[in-house]
Design an enzyme around this catalytic site. Sequence first.
Site, PDB file in Angstrom:
ATOM      1  N   SER A   1     -15.122  -7.748  -3.358  1.00 30.54           N
ATOM      2  CA  SER A   1     -15.934  -8.090  -4.527  1.00 30.54           C
ATOM      3  C   SER A   1     -16.348  -6.888  -5.366  1.00 30.54           C
ATOM      4  O   SER A   1     -16.747  -7.054  -6.522  1.00 30.54           O
ATOM      5  CB  SER A   1     -17.189  -8.850  -4.101  1.00 30.54           C
TER       6      SER A   1
ATOM      7  N   LYS B   1     -23.800  -4.900  -4.861  1.00 27.90           N
ATOM      8  CA  LYS B   1     -23.429  -5.381  -6.189  1.00 27.90           C
ATOM      9  C   LYS B   1     -23.913  -4.375  -7.230  1.00 27.90           C
ATOM     10  O   LYS B   1     -24.618  -3.418  -6.922  1.00 27.90           O
ATOM     11  CB  LYS B   1     -24.062  -6.755  -6.479  1.00 27.90           C
TER      12      LYS B   1
END
Length: 226
Positions: A44, A113
């Site tokens: 990701s 993230k």
Amino acid sequence: MDQTKRQPGRPGWRFALLAVLAAVLVSGLIRSLWLDVYYIPSASMEPLFGTGDRILVSRTAFQSEPIRRGDVVVFDGRGSFAPLNSGEGRLQEAAAAAGHWLGVTGSDTTYVKRVIGLPGDHVVCCDAGQRLTVNGQPLVEPYLYAGDAASTQKFDVTVPEGRLWLLGDHRSVSADSRSLLGAPGGGMVRADRVIGSPVQILWPLDRFASVARLPLAATSTTKDGQ
């Protein structure tokens, strides 16, 4: 009659055991206060981090300066990205915690993230150029995975005080704030859940490199109407 002198027991193993225990204690103290190692379990955050990377994370990175738009953060996702109770037994949880501590497995509650929206930011997907905008200004995102759109999922959010809007760099495979728009909290992560900032890729050795903080990701840092 000759008396055989009793040889004193060798204490070497005791010293070795004490040395190991001391090393574990010191390592635990360092990892709880200053630096920790995390395993990247998914794609990701490609191309910055690949599956299987081990990264060194500074727990003090945001003590001297605030989190900025564009920063990559490691955070505790419980209550937002992760369920409050995984439903696993204590033995499974202990084994998972041990693997996570040793850096050989990922964590079900810890995520990495990039910060796209800070408290008060108005974040929208997308403008006419298919770019995300923050406070009406398009984002410059050189970190995006090659060929990925800024987002194929439309959204229009305002980040509340004390919260962050977080996205992965490999947008087409990342489960992030967009995935939680309909959930309680709307995908916003509490800023006090941030553990730290990645500072180094440790493994594999061919990817050994420092991780630099990027400048603010938006072309403008002003709020709407200011």
